[in-house]
Design a protein around this motif. Structure first.
Motif, mmCIF file in Angstrom:
data_model
loop_
_atom_site.group_PDB
_atom_site.id
_atom_site.type_symbol
_atom_site.label_atom_id
_atom_site.label_comp_id
_atom_site.label_asym_id
_atom_site.label_seq_id
_atom_site.Cartn_x
_atom_site.Cartn_y
_atom_site.Cartn_z
ATOM 1 N N TYR A 128 0.843 -1.193 0.000
ATOM 2 C CA TYR A 128 0.000 0.000 0.000
ATOM 3 C C TYR A 128 0.879 1.244 0.000
ATOM 4 O O TYR A 128 2.109 1.164 0.053
ATOM 5 N N GLY A 129 0.223 2.410 -0.055
ATOM 6 C CA GLY A 129 0.942 3.675 -0.065
ATOM 7 C C GLY A 129 1.264 4.160 1.337
ATOM 8 O O GLY A 129 1.065 3.474 2.322
ATOM 9 N N GLY A 130 1.766 5.389 1.392
ATOM 10 C CA GLY A 130 2.111 5.974 2.683
ATOM 11 C C GLY A 130 3.345 6.853 2.653
ATOM 12 O O GLY A 130 3.605 7.596 3.603
ATOM 13 N N GLY A 131 4.109 6.783 1.560
ATOM 14 C CA GLY A 131 5.275 7.645 1.448
ATOM 15 C C GLY A 131 6.556 6.987 1.924
ATOM 16 O O GLY A 131 6.549 5.880 2.458
ATOM 17 N N PHE A 132 7.648 7.694 1.741
ATOM 18 C CA PHE A 132 8.957 7.096 1.943
ATOM 19 C C PHE A 132 9.828 7.908 2.891
ATOM 20 O O PHE A 132 9.782 9.145 2.921
ATOM 21 N N ASP A 133 10.630 7.158 3.646
ATOM 22 C CA ASP A 133 11.675 7.734 4.495
ATOM 23 C C ASP A 133 11.107 8.802 5.433
ATOM 24 O O ASP A 133 10.075 8.580 6.048
ATOM 25 N N LYS A 134 11.731 9.950 5.511
ATOM 26 C CA LYS A 134 11.290 10.964 6.475
ATOM 27 C C LYS A 134 9.955 11.601 6.089
ATOM 28 O O LYS A 134 9.354 12.318 6.908
ATOM 29 N N TYR A 135 9.495 11.344 4.882
ATOM 30 C CA TYR A 135 8.201 11.881 4.450
ATOM 31 C C TYR A 135 7.080 10.841 4.560
ATOM 32 O O TYR A 135 5.980 11.072 4.067
ATOM 33 N N MET A 136 7.358 9.720 5.185
ATOM 34 C CA MET A 136 6.345 8.697 5.377
ATOM 35 C C MET A 136 5.264 9.210 6.328
ATOM 36 O O MET A 136 5.557 9.800 7.368
ATOM 37 N N LEU A 137 4.015 8.982 5.975
ATOM 38 C CA LEU A 137 2.907 9.458 6.789
ATOM 39 C C LEU A 137 2.870 8.749 8.136
ATOM 40 O O LEU A 137 3.146 7.550 8.232
ATOM 41 N N GLU A 191 8.396 9.502 -11.317
ATOM 42 C CA GLU A 191 7.008 9.900 -11.086
ATOM 43 C C GLU A 191 6.993 11.247 -10.350
ATOM 44 O O GLU A 191 7.936 11.588 -9.623
ATOM 45 N N PRO A 192 5.941 12.062 -10.526
ATOM 46 C CA PRO A 192 5.855 13.333 -9.797
ATOM 47 C C PRO A 192 5.920 13.099 -8.292
ATOM 48 O O PRO A 192 5.256 12.200 -7.761
ATOM 49 N N GLU A 193 6.717 13.878 -7.590
ATOM 50 C CA GLU A 193 6.865 13.702 -6.145
ATOM 51 C C GLU A 193 5.531 13.821 -5.418
ATOM 52 O O GLU A 193 5.336 13.206 -4.363
ATOM 53 N N ALA A 194 4.625 14.607 -5.974
ATOM 54 C CA ALA A 194 3.337 14.815 -5.311
ATOM 55 C C ALA A 194 2.554 13.520 -5.146
ATOM 56 O O ALA A 194 1.732 13.397 -4.227
ATOM 57 N N ILE A 195 2.806 12.517 -6.001
ATOM 58 C CA ILE A 195 2.047 11.269 -5.900
ATOM 59 C C ILE A 195 2.848 10.131 -5.268
ATOM 60 O O ILE A 195 2.340 9.011 -5.158
ATOM 61 N N HIS A 196 4.073 10.397 -4.830
ATOM 62 C CA HIS A 196 4.877 9.353 -4.201
ATOM 63 C C HIS A 196 4.170 8.663 -3.033
ATOM 64 O O HIS A 196 4.285 7.438 -2.885
ATOM 65 N N PRO A 197 3.425 9.395 -2.178
ATOM 66 C CA PRO A 197 2.752 8.709 -1.066
ATOM 67 C C PRO A 197 1.733 7.670 -1.509
ATOM 68 O O PRO A 197 1.359 6.807 -0.714
ATOM 69 N N PHE A 198 1.303 7.742 -2.771
ATOM 70 C CA PHE A 198 0.313 6.797 -3.276
ATOM 71 C C PHE A 198 0.938 5.665 -4.084
ATOM 72 O O PHE A 198 0.223 4.797 -4.600
ATOM 73 N N LEU A 199 2.264 5.670 -4.175
ATOM 74 C CA LEU A 199 2.961 4.675 -4.984
ATOM 75 C C LEU A 199 3.619 3.584 -4.157
ATOM 76 O O LEU A 199 4.012 2.547 -4.693
ATOM 77 N N GLY A 200 3.769 3.813 -2.862
ATOM 78 C CA GLY A 200 4.401 2.810 -2.014
ATOM 79 C C GLY A 200 4.686 3.348 -0.637
ATOM 80 O O GLY A 200 4.269 4.457 -0.287
ATOM 81 N N CYS A 201 5.419 2.571 0.140
ATOM 82 C CA CYS A 201 5.652 2.957 1.526
ATOM 83 C C CYS A 201 6.909 2.278 2.070
ATOM 84 O O CYS A 201 7.130 1.087 1.834
ATOM 85 N N SER A 202 7.698 3.032 2.816
ATOM 86 C CA SER A 202 8.917 2.487 3.423
ATOM 87 C C SER A 202 8.626 1.403 4.456
ATOM 88 O O SER A 202 9.528 0.638 4.817
ATOM 89 N N ARG A 203 7.406 1.349 4.963
ATOM 90 C CA ARG A 203 7.075 0.282 5.911
ATOM 91 C C ARG A 203 7.222 -1.103 5.279
ATOM 92 O O ARG A 203 7.443 -2.093 5.978
ATOM 93 N N LEU A 204 7.097 -1.178 3.967
ATOM 94 C CA LEU A 204 7.267 -2.451 3.270
ATOM 95 C C LEU A 204 8.732 -2.851 3.153
ATOM 96 O O LEU A 204 9.038 -4.011 2.857
ATOM 97 N N GLU A 205 9.631 -1.916 3.378
ATOM 98 C CA GLU A 205 11.066 -2.194 3.267
ATOM 99 C C GLU A 205 11.586 -2.988 4.461
ATOM 100 O O GLU A 205 12.462 -3.848 4.316
#
Length: 258
Positions: A128-137, A191-205
């Motif tokens: 699922y989404g949620g964003g990456f690294d320090k920008y993760m929701l 991909e546009p940075e604005a949609i990164h939170p909808f493309l994946g999530c660091s929690r999956l890492e």
């Protein structure tokens, strides 16, 4: 159903070196009008690989009729097929029908469970989404926001549980993960940075790193980057069909020996 119930052992060919040849592609977006379009693809993959991974968005809009077309097309495939669902497969709320259709084929859907093929264990989740690294929701604010974050947490926990069960039953086995959403930022770059939170999530890492996964495959980000790695060096490949085509793959599948 428990992970033990879901685990499946499948025999597969291997090359002379004893390695498993893995073909992977995501986002094939099968339409109702695609009868016959994928037959040659599945025949070629069957000759080049020992197992095929489909990394989500198997259908274009999640319609039963689209799944039926794919079910017919994969009859041309003579190797094991493992798959996870993607966001497009959820669009028309026909998941039960889609799962029933695929249950009558050689395609095995993974959703927090695992399969063993040769000397390799495969675990799969949608992600699922949620964003990456320090920008993760974070889990903060409105209930809708918390629910969004919780979905990524739940998917990460499902993946970790599958990998843990695989470790307990098959020690020292190589582990491969397939998902739809990205576990790292590197493979959604483009991909546009604005949609990164909808493309994946660091929690999956985190499960990839902690469970010593060899390689992970995902799709979803159509304008992403083919290759990246986690913070501990686990290789991650974005095998979305458009990404593979942009990288010059005439027949859109990525091939890796494990």
């Amino acid at each position: 159903m428990s992970l033990d119930d879901n685990a499946l052992h499948v025999s597969a060919r291997s090359n002379d070196a004893g390695k498993l040849r893995i073909a992977a592609v995501g986002d094939i977006h099968v339409h109702e009008q695609d009868q016959g379009k994928w037959t040659d693809f599945f025949k070629e993959v069957s000759e080049k690989a020992d197992v095929l991974l489909l990394c989500g968005d198997l259908t274009d809009t999640g319609k039963e009729a689209e799944a039926e077309v794919l079910a017919e097309e994969i009859k041309a495939c003579t190797i094991p097929i493992l798959a996870v669902l993607g966001n497009h497969d959820y669009d028309h709320d026909q998941l039960k029908k889609i799962r029933k259709i695929f249950s009558k084929t050689e395609l095995q859907l993974l959703d927090g469970d695992f399969t063993v093929i040769g000397n390799v264990g495969f675990a799969g989740v949608k992600g699922y989404g949620g964003g990456f690294d320090k920008y993760m929701l974070g889990m903060f604010g409105e209930r809708l926001n918390k629910d969004f974050v919780q979905e990524a947490v739940d998917e990460s926990l499902k993946l970790d549980a599958a990998l843990a069960q695989l470790d307990s039953e098959h020690t020292d086995m190589k582990k491969v993960v397939l998902m739809h959403y990205a576990p790292i930022k590197a493979t959604v770059e483009g991909e546009p940075e604005a949609i990164h939170p909808f493309l994946g999530c660091s929690r999956l890492e985190e499960p990839l790193n902690r469970r010593n996964v060899v390689v992970a495959f995902h799709g979803h980000a159509h304008v992403g980057t083919l290759e990246g790695e986690t913070s501990t060096g686990v290789k991650v490949y974005n095998v979305s069909k458009p990404v593979l085509q942009q990288a010059g793959y005439e027949t859109p599948y990525f091939l890796l020996e494990v």
